[in-house]
Design a protein around this motif. Structure first.
Motif, PDB file in Angstrom:
ATOM      1  N   GLU A   1       3.499   3.536   4.281  1.00  0.00           N
ATOM      2  CA  GLU A   1       3.825   3.171   3.217  1.00  0.00           C
ATOM      3  C   GLU A   1       4.362   1.713   3.619  1.00  0.00           C
ATOM      4  OE1 GLU A   1       6.665   3.261  -1.021  1.00  0.00           O
ATOM      5  OE2 GLU A   1       6.776   4.844   0.807  1.00  0.00           O
TER       6      GLU A   1
ATOM      7  N   THR B   1      -4.916   8.968  -0.820  1.00  0.00           N
ATOM      8  CA  THR B   1      -3.369   8.642  -0.953  1.00  0.00           C
ATOM      9  C   THR B   1      -3.168  10.222  -1.363  1.00  0.00           C
ATOM     10  OG1 THR B   1      -3.594   8.053  -3.167  1.00  0.00           O
ATOM     11  CG2 THR B   1      -3.676   6.367  -1.324  1.00  0.00           C
TER      12      THR B   1
ATOM     13  N   GLN C   1       0.767  -1.224   0.048  1.00  0.00           N
ATOM     14  CA  GLN C   1       0.033   0.079  -0.119  1.00  0.00           C
ATOM     15  C   GLN C   1       0.793   1.214  -0.033  1.00  0.00           C
ATOM     16  OE1 GLN C   1      -2.284  -0.108   3.505  1.00  0.00           O
ATOM     17  NE2 GLN C   1      -0.478   0.352   4.804  1.00  0.00           N
ATOM     18  N   LYS C   2       0.480   2.286  -0.638  1.00  0.00           N
ATOM     19  CA  LYS C   2       0.894   3.419  -0.474  1.00  0.00           C
ATOM     20  C   LYS C   2       0.817   4.407   0.959  1.00  0.00           C
ATOM     21  CE  LYS C   2       0.735   4.461  -5.477  1.00  0.00           C
ATOM     22  NZ  LYS C   2      -0.172   3.336  -5.845  1.00  0.00           N
ATOM     23  N   GLU C   3       1.508   5.073   1.152  1.00  0.00           N
ATOM     24  CA  GLU C   3       1.234   6.135   2.394  1.00  0.00           C
ATOM     25  C   GLU C   3      -0.337   6.608   2.110  1.00  0.00           C
ATOM     26  OE1 GLU C   3       2.663   9.826   5.180  1.00  0.00           O
ATOM     27  OE2 GLU C   3       3.742   9.191   3.273  1.00  0.00           O
ATOM     28  N   SER C   4      -1.113   6.515   3.227  1.00  0.00           N
ATOM     29  CA  SER C   4      -2.413   7.155   3.129  1.00  0.00           C
ATOM     30  C   SER C   4      -2.918   7.470   4.363  1.00  0.00           C
ATOM     31  CB  SER C   4      -3.513   6.073   2.558  1.00  0.00           C
ATOM     32  OG  SER C   4      -3.172   4.806   3.275  1.00  0.00           O
TER      33      SER C   4
END
Length: 716
Positions: free
Chosen positions: A571, A522, A255-258
């Protein structure tokens, strides 16, 4: 001056040849990237394997591509939607360039200055250059290397142009430089794709096996017992099983940083006072519409509906316009009619009986040599000469092929097609409309337009029908300043009285506000939920550092937004608890399948009907199943079942098979080979073409594996 005229002669055709091809090249799929928002220098838009993309460079490239888009689209403005596409395209291109430089350099893949020179000016001129409109010699209608070199040399000597001409020449020079750079990038990618495709060579055995698999299809009878027949409560799935499957699939859960946020979005809607003001204004417009004869000026200054100075048949009008036009007298006005927050007026300007459409052919000779549409005397003389040939029986199609510069109609005898008056306005505006609808059948005529010189011929006309010329005035009701202020103050008072995330959650519904909870965002998201132009709200969620902090009211066009920042997802990998429900269902389904299959096997059933009785399910039939069938009709996505069908003998009872959605028992009725002769060369060629796409996939894998930090949230 002569060189400038040559450049101008082809500027108008840029969109025809370059348009979609270039835009398809520069608007690529978004590249995967990560983000660590708070750790970057202030002027870094992104970092690609440690190589920074600086804001000044990024912004320059955006301005450059925006100008390219304007040239291609022949427009002076860019919508917000296209601005976002351009920004994303620039980012993608800059990331791609860095990845290519790092990876291709290690492989020795490059485009040398000599190679680039050869592509543009040498013995092996790129087809892209040969199609570039600026390099088409107007005397021949074809690419000319000498002509192209003359244009390119003029770009290097702006001082030879008068001061008032230099901006136009420099604009076209920058367009060429953009095209040249992207041509180099494309050649690098082609070399990489070719390298990989040559390493993936299909051998004859693979080709034969693939052909036989695709040529065979199977018909089956089957019975199924879906997993829904067993309650989930009867299946035990423990945490260790979930953790084990999670670890096996962990790479799928990157996952991306969110951020997790709640938000309230309040749309600013017109008040009753706004509607009353609109009703007053539309009545004033009605009086003005009744007294004016200059419909274009009226529409341009008072209405958001453009006036089309053209007759339309009743068949092309909407129901309300048709009903009005067929009974109205010239000068009559209908309305105002209210619908979709707008008031609309209609005025019958004129009516006639005439053909609805005509079939148009043309020979297109040149674009204008100056902004006011002037054409030099030589081209005018050429047009007069060709018209004389046609009047003496010359072959129109032959002259099209020899002289026309319109590549889109050159291959079909110069046919533009059937045009209505409205269609003609959209193609070349009023001058073309008047010319073709006033023309005599099969009598060629010359028309000079803002696009250049056309020799027109009308070969057919439809039957005469009633046609109407209608002007419209439409006034959309929008919120006034007082309405905006009242809406803002109402939301502001609510937030002041409920100044914490807990109070907002508890009081929103009672106060009439809809609180949207648990939204994941995001840094690359452009909108929050369904709120348009809400990038600033997303930026706030990443800028704030406190959990459960409540934002000030954020103005997002016609909506006011309040955001509550709930949580931060770093992340990395999604926590096991966030995907546990999905994994639990999958494990439970597998256990159900094993349980059902075991129970059926213990019964030692010998016929499909016996299985149908035991599974309490009817026998069904599916035909034309191939190994390449992704979803089987009446069954769905079941790859294990598909493989079993392909390798089963006819009339052999098979199963039980544990699938994704149920347990299956089947019998192949027959396997059928499709007709046709196997062509090894053609099969290998087809498979190699498929393999060539793997080069793109491999490059995308390079991008996916690159450490990319995306900080655009701080800049746009």
């Amino acid at each position: 001056m002569a060189t400038l005229e040559k450049i101008r002669n082809h500027a108008g055709l840029l969109v025809i040849v370059v348009g979609l091809a270039l835009f398809a090249f520069i608007i690529n799929d978004a590249l995967n990237s990560g983000s660590t928002y708070l750790k970057q220098s202030q002027d870094e838009v992104a970092s690609v394997d440690g190589t920074p993309i600086k804001y000044m460079d990024y912004n320059f490239r955006i301005e450059e591509m925006t100008e390219v888009f304007k040239i291609q689209s022949q427009t002076t403005s860019v919508t917000d939607e296209y601005k976002e596409q351009i920004n994303q395209s620039v980012y993608d291109m800059m990331v791609r360039e860095i990845v290519m430089n790092n990876a291709f350099g290690n492989l020795g893949i490059q485009v040398t200055p000599d190679e680039l020179f050869d592509m543009v000016e040498g013995e092996n001129v790129s087809p892209m250059v040969q199609q570039f409109p600026l390099f088409i010699d107007p005397s021949t209608g074809a690419f000319s290397k000498a002509y192209a070199l003359e244009i390119l040399k003029s770009f290097d000597n702006l001082s030879n142009f008068a001061p008032n001409q230099r901006p136009e020449v420099e604009r076209l020079r920058n367009f060429w430089l953009f095209w040249e750079r992207n041509m180099k990038t494309q050649r690098l990618q082609e070399k990489y794709m070719n390298l990989l495709s040559k390493a993936l060579v299909t051998n004859p055995l693979e080709a034969k096996d693939a052909y036989e698999a695709s040529a065979e299809n199977s018909d089956i009878v089957f019975v199924t017992q879906p997993y829904t027949t067993i309650p989930d409560s009867l299946i035990n799935v423990d945490n260790d099983e979930i953790r084990k499957l999670y670890n096996e699939r962990k790479e799928q859960y990157k996952q991306k940083e969110s951020r997790i946020v709640d938000y309230i979005a309040v749309e600013v809607r017109p008040s009753e006072a706004d509607y009353e003001n609109a009703r007053t204004e539309i009545e004033e417009l009605k009086n003005e519409l009744a007294s004016t004869d200059d419909m274009e000026r009226f529409a341009g200054t008072t209405s958001n509906v453009e006036y089309a100075d053209a007759f339309q048949s009743a068949a092309t009008l909407d129901a309300e316009m048709k009903a009005f036009a067929e009974i109205a007298q010239i000068g009559d006005i209908d309305g105002p009619v209210f619908a979709n927050d707008s008031y609309t007026l209609m005025k019958l300007v004129d009516k006639t009986v005439a053909p609805d459409s005509v079939r148009v052919y043309h020979i297109f000779l040149t674009v204008p040599a100056s902004p006011n549409g002037g054409v030099d005397d030589a081209i005018t003389a050429q047009a007069d000469s060709l018209l004389g040939v046609l009047k003496n029986g010359g072959d129109f199609a032959a002259l099209v092929e020899q002289y026309s510069l319109d590549d889109q109609t050159k291959t079909n005898g110069g046919e533009i097609g059937w045009l209505t008056e409205i269609g003609a306005l959209q193609v070349v505006r009023k001058e073309l409309k008047d010319a073709i609808f006033g023309a005599v059948l099969n009598q060629p005529t010359i028309l000079k337009t803002s696009y250049g010189i056309h020799i027109l011929k009308i070969t057919e006309k439809t039957a005469n029908v009633p046609k109407y010329k209608i002007a419209q005035a439409r006034l959309t009701v929008t919120p006034g300043n007082k309405t905006f202020n009242d809406t803002y103050n109402q939301l502001s008072q609510f937030v002041a009285n409920n100044n914490s995330s807990e109070k907002i959650a508890a009081s929103a519904a009672e106060a009439g506000f809809n609180l949207i909870s648990g939204v994941r965002i995001t840094t690359i998201d452009r909108i929050l939920g369904a709120v348009p132009n809400s990038r600033s709200a997303i930026r706030w969620a990443f800028e704030t550092t406190r959990k459960n902090e409540v934002s000030n009211i954020i103005d997002c066009s016609n909506q006011f937004v309040v955001v509550v920042r709930r949580d931060v997802l770093p992340e990395g990998y999604q926590p096991v608890n966030t995907v546990a429900p999905i994994l639990r269902s999958e494990i439970a389904a597998k256990k159900k399948g094993e349980q059902l299959a075991r129970s059926l096997k213990e019964k030692n059933l010998q016929t499909l009907q016996a299985y149908a009785d035991a599974m309490n399910s009817p026998i069904d039939t599916v035909r034309y199943i191939t190994p390449g069938t992704t979803r089987i009709t009446k069954i769905g996505l079941e790859p294990v079942l598909n493989a079993e069908i392909a390798y089963s003998q006819p009339n052999q009872l098979c199963g039980p098979i544990v699938g994704n959605n149920g347990v299956y028992v089947f019998m192949v009725i027959n396997h059928t080979q499709e007709g046709g002769t196997y062509n090894e060369t053609e099969q290998i060629r087809s498979m190699d073409m498929t393999n060539s796409y793997k080069g793109y996939q491999a490059f995308q894998q390079l991008v996916d594996e690159t450490k990319i930090t995306d900080n655009r949230i701080r800049f746009d």
